[in-house]
Design a protein around this motif. Structure first.
Motif, short mmCIF file in Angstrom:
data_model
loop_
_atom_site.label_atom_id
_atom_site.label_comp_id
_atom_site.label_asym_id
_atom_site.label_seq_id
_atom_site.Cartn_x
_atom_site.Cartn_y
_atom_site.Cartn_z
N ALA A 47 71.36 56.77 138.70
CA ALA A 47 71.42 57.91 137.78
C ALA A 47 70.04 58.55 137.56
O ALA A 47 69.94 59.61 136.96
N TYR A 48 68.98 57.90 138.06
CA TYR A 48 67.61 58.39 137.86
C TYR A 48 67.05 58.97 139.16
O TYR A 48 67.47 58.58 140.26
N ALA A 49 66.10 59.87 139.01
CA ALA A 49 65.57 60.59 140.17
C ALA A 49 64.96 59.66 141.21
O ALA A 49 65.08 59.91 142.41
N LYS A 105 57.96 70.08 140.05
CA LYS A 105 58.57 70.50 138.79
C LYS A 105 57.57 71.25 137.93
O LYS A 105 56.36 71.11 138.09
N ALA A 110 70.82 58.09 130.87
CA ALA A 110 70.53 59.12 131.87
C ALA A 110 71.56 60.24 131.83
O ALA A 110 71.21 61.42 131.92
N ARG A 111 72.83 59.88 131.67
CA ARG A 111 73.87 60.90 131.63
C ARG A 111 73.71 61.82 130.43
O ARG A 111 73.86 63.04 130.54
N LEU A 124 70.91 62.48 128.81
CA LEU A 124 69.70 63.29 128.99
C LEU A 124 69.95 64.42 129.99
O LEU A 124 69.55 65.57 129.75
N GLU A 125 70.61 64.10 131.08
CA GLU A 125 70.87 65.11 132.10
C GLU A 125 71.78 66.21 131.56
O GLU A 125 71.63 67.39 131.91
N GLY A 142 69.81 69.04 130.02
CA GLY A 142 68.80 69.71 130.82
C GLY A 142 67.51 68.97 131.02
O GLY A 142 66.53 69.53 131.51
N LEU A 173 65.26 65.76 132.83
CA LEU A 173 65.25 65.13 134.15
C LEU A 173 64.96 63.64 133.99
O LEU A 173 63.81 63.25 133.77
N PRO A 174 65.98 62.78 134.05
CA PRO A 174 65.73 61.34 133.99
C PRO A 174 65.00 60.88 135.25
O PRO A 174 65.56 60.89 136.34
#
Length: 259
Positions: free
Chosen positions: A71-73, A128, A233-234, A236-237, A240, A242-243
């Motif tokens: 779930a994280y970048a 980013k 993460a869900r 936060l995403e 808007g 970015l986890p």
């Protein structure tokens, strides 16, 4: 002579304040010594006498490992050590039994993750907009906060932020997530599916406007099944943010979640 006496009177509050502080320091030292006599200190990891942490247990606190976190970048979570044996006892003593002197060594091991973390996230940050990295604690339930009487992760978060700044990253703590009541502790939950079902919809963002567009690091004390950091993460995403990655003091090694 009168002027000297008056000058002394003017300085009386200052002298009195210094006296009170000195008296408090002496009283605190005496109370600490008395407590050591009544309840001698022992290592939080192995009960070895006269240590907060013995050298052997201290050495176990920084044995970094990664666990999958899609779930994280960066696709993973970083932990300071495996959650087992003395490390498990140390963290539970700190977390559930208010062993606050353990703040210092636990802050240090979290700060020691900063070099590896900065190398991991640097390529993602280059593409980013330049917004501060938000270091966000995984939330605790209101009942847990009342029981502990403090946000136990706060010193850990501040230590990580200082380490990230030392590595040239703009970071700050943001207590952005909240949790509705959960009946049992994460370390008591059954498996990943049960834990995920219990947490679904319970983790929310307090103020979405403070997170939009920011890269975020989520910090927890223990990663067991990964459900908490995934739900974070869900949430936060959805607003808007970015986890980037998740971090923890300890994690159950992959494949051992049910132990």
């Amino acid at each position: 002579m009168v002027e000297g006496w008056l000058g002394g009177m003017r300085n009386l509050p200052l002298v009195s304040g210094r006296f009170r502080r000195a008296a408090c320091a002496v009283a605190s030292a005496l109370a600490s010594s008395a407590l050591d006599l009544l309840a001698p200190r022992a290592c939080a990891g192995c009960d070895r006498p006269d240590f907060l942490l013995c050298p052997s247990c201290r050495s176990l606190l920084f044995r970094p490992l990664t666990v999958p976190a899609p779930a994280y970048a960066v696709g993973l979570a970083l932990a300071c050590a495996p959650y087992r044996g003395p490390v498990r006892r140390i963290i539970l003593a700190w977390k559930d039994h208010d062993n606050r002197p353990l703040d210092a060594p636990l802050c240090q091991v979290m700060a020691d993750l900063a070099p590896a973390l900065s190398r991991l996230i640097d390529p993602l940050l280059r593409s980013k907009p330049a917004k501060a990295i938000l270091v966000v604690p995984a939330p605790s339930s209101a009942a847990s906060l009342r029981k502990r009487g403090r946000v136990h992760l706060q010193p850990i978060l501040l230590s990580l932020v200082q380490a990230l700044k030392w590595h040239g990253l703009d970071a700050r703590v943001e207590s952005a997530l909240t949790m509705d009541s959960v009946r049992t502790k994460s370390v008591q939950a059954g498996g990943r599916r049960d834990r995920s079902r219990r947490l679904a919809g319970r983790i929310a963002v307090a103020d979405p406007s403070r997170l939009a567009g920011h890269p975020v690091l989520v910090v927890d004390d223990i990663i067991t099944t990964g459900s908490t950091i995934r739900q974070c993460a869900r949430s936060l995403e959805a607003v808007g943010a970015l986890p980037l990655a998740a971090l923890a003091l300890a994690a159950v090694p992959p494949g051992h979640e049910g132990l």
